[in-house]
Design a protein around this motif. Sequence first.
Motif, PDB file in Angstrom:
ATOM      1  N   ALA A 241       8.416 -28.168  29.225  1.00 23.09           N
ATOM      2  CA  ALA A 241       7.155 -28.165  29.967  1.00 23.09           C
ATOM      3  C   ALA A 241       7.154 -27.221  31.164  1.00 23.09           C
ATOM      4  CB  ALA A 241       6.840 -29.584  30.433  1.00 23.09           C
ATOM      5  N   ARG A 242       8.307 -27.006  31.773  1.00 23.88           N
ATOM      6  CA  ARG A 242       8.341 -26.211  33.006  1.00 23.88           C
ATOM      7  C   ARG A 242       7.839 -24.781  32.824  1.00 23.88           C
ATOM      8  NH1 ARG A 242      13.840 -29.318  34.512  1.00 23.88           N
ATOM      9  NH2 ARG A 242      12.904 -30.929  35.818  1.00 23.88           N
ATOM     10  N   PRO A 243       8.178 -24.097  31.731  1.00 22.67           N
ATOM     11  CA  PRO A 243       7.601 -22.756  31.561  1.00 22.67           C
ATOM     12  C   PRO A 243       6.083 -22.768  31.422  1.00 22.67           C
ATOM     13  CG  PRO A 243       9.498 -23.063  30.119  1.00 22.67           C
ATOM     14  CD  PRO A 243       9.167 -24.404  30.686  1.00 22.67           C
ATOM     15  N   ILE A 244       5.541 -23.868  30.900  1.00 27.23           N
ATOM     16  CA  ILE A 244       4.081 -23.983  30.788  1.00 27.23           C
ATOM     17  C   ILE A 244       3.454 -24.066  32.177  1.00 27.23           C
ATOM     18  CG2 ILE A 244       2.195 -25.400  29.927  1.00 27.23           C
ATOM     19  CD1 ILE A 244       3.690 -23.776  27.777  1.00 27.23           C
ATOM     20  N   VAL A 245       4.102 -24.800  33.078  1.00 31.24           N
ATOM     21  CA  VAL A 245       3.649 -24.812  34.474  1.00 31.24           C
ATOM     22  C   VAL A 245       3.754 -23.408  35.056  1.00 31.24           C
ATOM     23  CG1 VAL A 245       4.088 -25.725  36.788  1.00 31.24           C
ATOM     24  CG2 VAL A 245       4.281 -27.227  34.804  1.00 31.24           C
ATOM     25  N   GLY A 246       4.838 -22.711  34.706  1.00 38.97           N
ATOM     26  CA  GLY A 246       4.982 -21.332  35.152  1.00 38.97           C
ATOM     27  C   GLY A 246       3.845 -20.455  34.665  1.00 38.97           C
ATOM     28  N   ARG A 296       5.714 -13.106  34.875  1.00 44.86           N
ATOM     29  CA  ARG A 296       5.329 -13.138  33.458  1.00 44.86           C
ATOM     30  C   ARG A 296       6.508 -12.777  32.560  1.00 44.86           C
ATOM     31  NH1 ARG A 296       1.376  -9.739  33.611  1.00 44.86           N
ATOM     32  NH2 ARG A 296      -0.332 -11.252  33.723  1.00 44.86           N
ATOM     33  N   GLN A 297       7.247 -11.758  32.930  1.00 45.52           N
ATOM     34  CA  GLN A 297       8.366 -11.331  32.086  1.00 45.52           C
ATOM     35  C   GLN A 297       9.515 -12.330  32.102  1.00 45.52           C
ATOM     36  OE1 GLN A 297       8.044  -8.980  29.929  1.00 45.52           O
ATOM     37  NE2 GLN A 297       5.993  -8.540  30.753  1.00 45.52           N
ATOM     38  N   LEU A 298       9.743 -12.988  33.228  1.00 43.33           N
ATOM     39  CA  LEU A 298      10.749 -14.048  33.302  1.00 43.33           C
ATOM     40  C   LEU A 298      10.350 -15.205  32.389  1.00 43.33           C
ATOM     41  CD1 LEU A 298      13.395 -14.807  34.713  1.00 43.33           C
ATOM     42  CD2 LEU A 298      12.039 -15.817  36.556  1.00 43.33           C
ATOM     43  N   LEU A 299       9.069 -15.512  32.399  1.00 42.43           N
ATOM     44  CA  LEU A 299       8.543 -16.563  31.540  1.00 42.43           C
ATOM     45  C   LEU A 299       8.708 -16.197  30.065  1.00 42.43           C
ATOM     46  CD1 LEU A 299       6.804 -19.161  31.161  1.00 42.43           C
ATOM     47  CD2 LEU A 299       4.801 -17.701  31.408  1.00 42.43           C
ATOM     48  N   ARG A 300       8.401 -14.963  29.715  1.00 44.91           N
ATOM     49  CA  ARG A 300       8.492 -14.553  28.311  1.00 44.91           C
ATOM     50  C   ARG A 300       9.931 -14.510  27.826  1.00 44.91           C
ATOM     51  NH1 ARG A 300       3.564 -10.094  27.641  1.00 44.91           N
ATOM     52  NH2 ARG A 300       1.895 -11.602  28.118  1.00 44.91           N
ATOM     53  N   ARG A 301      10.865 -14.166  28.705  1.00 41.80           N
ATOM     54  CA  ARG A 301      12.277 -14.217  28.312  1.00 41.80           C
ATOM     55  C   ARG A 301      12.678 -15.650  28.002  1.00 41.80           C
ATOM     56  NH1 ARG A 301      17.410 -12.931  27.948  1.00 41.80           N
ATOM     57  NH2 ARG A 301      18.974 -14.121  29.098  1.00 41.80           N
ATOM     58  N   CYS A 302      12.241 -16.581  28.834  1.00 44.27           N
ATOM     59  CA  CYS A 302      12.537 -17.991  28.596  1.00 44.27           C
ATOM     60  C   CYS A 302      12.000 -18.428  27.235  1.00 44.27           C
ATOM     61  CB  CYS A 302      11.926 -18.842  29.712  1.00 44.27           C
ATOM     62  SG  CYS A 302      12.029 -20.623  29.427  1.00 44.27           S
ATOM     63  N   MET A 303      10.772 -18.044  26.932  1.00 40.51           N
ATOM     64  CA  MET A 303      10.160 -18.428  25.665  1.00 40.51           C
ATOM     65  C   MET A 303      10.876 -17.795  24.475  1.00 40.51           C
ATOM     66  SD  MET A 303       8.078 -20.633  26.469  1.00 40.51           S
ATOM     67  CE  MET A 303       6.647 -21.273  27.316  1.00 40.51           C
ATOM     68  N   MET A 318      14.206 -21.246  36.188  1.00 42.29           N
ATOM     69  CA  MET A 318      13.948 -19.989  36.895  1.00 42.29           C
ATOM     70  C   MET A 318      12.491 -19.554  36.726  1.00 42.29           C
ATOM     71  SD  MET A 318      17.478 -18.005  35.852  1.00 42.29           S
ATOM     72  CE  MET A 318      17.092 -16.460  36.637  1.00 42.29           C
ATOM     73  N   ALA A 319      11.984 -19.649  35.499  1.00 40.89           N
ATOM     74  CA  ALA A 319      10.604 -19.238  35.238  1.00 40.89           C
ATOM     75  C   ALA A 319       9.621 -20.100  36.011  1.00 40.89           C
ATOM     76  CB  ALA A 319      10.317 -19.308  33.741  1.00 40.89           C
ATOM     77  N   LYS A 320       9.835 -21.405  35.983  1.00 46.28           N
ATOM     78  CA  LYS A 320       8.937 -22.319  36.698  1.00 46.28           C
ATOM     79  C   LYS A 320       8.976 -22.036  38.193  1.00 46.28           C
ATOM     80  CE  LYS A 320       7.624 -26.443  38.631  1.00 46.28           C
ATOM     81  NZ  LYS A 320       7.777 -26.928  40.015  1.00 46.28           N
ATOM     82  N   THR A 321      10.164 -21.897  38.736  1.00 46.60           N
ATOM     83  CA  THR A 321      10.316 -21.697  40.179  1.00 46.60           C
ATOM     84  C   THR A 321       9.691 -20.387  40.636  1.00 46.60           C
ATOM     85  OG1 THR A 321      12.378 -22.964  40.166  1.00 46.60           O
ATOM     86  CG2 THR A 321      11.992 -21.534  42.056  1.00 46.60           C
ATOM     87  N   PHE A 322      10.061 -19.297  39.972  1.00 44.10           N
ATOM     88  CA  PHE A 322       9.579 -17.992  40.412  1.00 44.10           C
ATOM     89  C   PHE A 322       8.072 -17.860  40.225  1.00 44.10           C
ATOM     90  CE2 PHE A 322       8.791 -13.418  40.104  1.00 44.10           C
ATOM     91  CZ  PHE A 322       9.432 -12.981  41.259  1.00 44.10           C
ATOM     92  N   GLN A 369      14.661 -27.471  40.919  1.00 43.16           N
ATOM     93  CA  GLN A 369      14.910 -26.368  39.977  1.00 43.16           C
ATOM     94  C   GLN A 369      16.070 -25.504  40.460  1.00 43.16           C
ATOM     95  OE1 GLN A 369      13.276 -26.795  37.159  1.00 43.16           O
ATOM     96  NE2 GLN A 369      12.351 -28.433  38.335  1.00 43.16           N
ATOM     97  N   ARG A 370      16.140 -25.274  41.749  1.00 43.03           N
ATOM     98  CA  ARG A 370      17.242 -24.468  42.284  1.00 43.03           C
ATOM     99  C   ARG A 370      18.573 -25.188  42.112  1.00 43.03           C
ATOM    100  NH1 ARG A 370      12.681 -22.713  45.169  1.00 43.03           N
ATOM    101  NH2 ARG A 370      12.671 -20.438  45.427  1.00 43.03           N
ATOM    102  N   MET A 371      18.547 -26.508  42.182  1.00 35.65           N
ATOM    103  CA  MET A 371      19.770 -27.274  41.913  1.00 35.65           C
ATOM    104  C   MET A 371      20.187 -27.121  40.448  1.00 35.65           C
ATOM    105  SD  MET A 371      18.975 -30.780  44.048  1.00 35.65           S
ATOM    106  CE  MET A 371      20.413 -31.632  43.383  1.00 35.65           C
ATOM    107  N   VAL A 372      19.211 -27.133  39.552  1.00 30.47           N
ATOM    108  CA  VAL A 372      19.492 -26.955  38.119  1.00 30.47           C
ATOM    109  C   VAL A 372      20.097 -25.569  37.878  1.00 30.47           C
ATOM    110  CG1 VAL A 372      18.437 -26.719  35.827  1.00 30.47           C
ATOM    111  CG2 VAL A 372      17.713 -28.576  37.355  1.00 30.47           C
ATOM    112  N   ILE A 373      19.472 -24.557  38.470  1.00 31.28           N
ATOM    113  CA  ILE A 373      19.945 -23.176  38.283  1.00 31.28           C
ATOM    114  C   ILE A 373      21.366 -23.028  38.826  1.00 31.28           C
ATOM    115  CG2 ILE A 373      19.563 -20.765  38.946  1.00 31.28           C
ATOM    116  CD1 ILE A 373      16.510 -21.611  39.176  1.00 31.28           C
ATOM    117  N   ALA A 374      21.587 -23.512  40.045  1.00 31.19           N
ATOM    118  CA  ALA A 374      22.910 -23.400  40.656  1.00 31.19           C
ATOM    119  C   ALA A 374      23.952 -24.180  39.846  1.00 31.19           C
ATOM    120  CB  ALA A 374      22.866 -23.912  42.091  1.00 31.19           C
ATOM    121  N   GLY A 375      23.558 -25.353  39.347  1.00 32.19           N
ATOM    122  CA  GLY A 375      24.475 -26.149  38.547  1.00 32.19           C
ATOM    123  C   GLY A 375      24.932 -25.420  37.300  1.00 32.19           C
TER     124      GLY A 375
END
Length: 379
Positions: A241-246, A296-303, A318-322, A369-375
């Motif tokens: 769901a997070r990329p959809i929010v992005g 947009r490009q960060l989101l598309r890479r995620c997808m 990362m996509a959701k946060t940025f 999200q930053r905790m997830v990324i750092a983890g």
Amino acid sequence: MLDKSLTPEQQEYQQLARDFTAKHIIPVASEYDRTGDFPEFILKEVKEAGINCMAVPKEYGGPGLSSLIQSIVVEEWGYGCAGFATTLAGNGLSTYPVLIAGTDEQKKSFYPYIVNGGMGAFALTEPGAGSDAGGVATVAKREGDEYVINGTKCFCTTGSYASVFIIFASTDPSLGTKGISAFIVEREREGLTIGAVEHKLGIRSSNTVEVLLKNVRVPAAHLLGQEGDGMKIAMKTLDMARPIVGAIGVGLARRAMDECIKYVKERLDINGKPLAAHQNVQFRIADMAIQVEAARQLLRRCMSLKEAGLPYSKESAMAKTFATDTAMKVSAEAVDLMGEFGYSLDSVVEKLMRDAKVMQIYEGTNQIQRMVIAGQLLR
């Protein structure tokens, strides 16, 4: 203009979503924001347009669209109104747990509720369990062939209008997060009632409510997966769901940039020159465009990772946060550049800035999200 880097099919859906937004969302978005009313009409329109319940597979009556196409469509909705986009994308959020862990029979019973033009709702958050979802206090007790659910959920999107819910409850409180389970719960179940309706700073047309569960009985067959799978299902759902929010954030930021560009090209300074002629303004507009395209490009890479079946939890965060940080930054910059006109209640960008803030908060705060990324990076 359509994105020429997309395939013909993807461009077709981009145009479809763009036309849908121009016809059904943009003309009424400000009025629904002003009144805070829920736009029930949009559920019928999105179904007729063929972009309803986009993640539901074709064999269960949905369009079964790719993740990238879903993000393209949602970006257009976000361009029109983040409140409308949150409502329309909310069905995806309730769809994902069933897609992840549902049996064939569960999918056949669940999907018709939303495919036929209804709403589903995802109920995880509680008064004492927000970012720390492990604090879930709602309890589901097994009694024979049923579970009896008791508890309170809050900040449930579209809860007042949902005909079916995904409810997370603890089947063994002693196990903490490992004791949380997920259930399909129909609206008509005795003991399920809607409590307080939230009145919000932004996304005001999106319905957000408290859900009360008092001795709600559901068949044991409504358990998704096994007992204790709930947290795993919830985390996989939020990854989806997070990329959809992005995508909503990208659409909102693009709209703020477009409104700002229009203003600075038309607005004259004291010397009769357009504001757009000033280098400082040009640089700020350029920075907006860079941020929107990067999001947009960060989101598309995620997808693309998701479609390839590769791990994408980090990229999802990362996509959701940025994207949502970009939505907040670009909309605030647009208000600043447009001055008193941007700050006025008659301004589109004023609404965009109010709407943007919640996207840094829901579906997991950007701090989480930053905790997830750092983890992921430091393990």
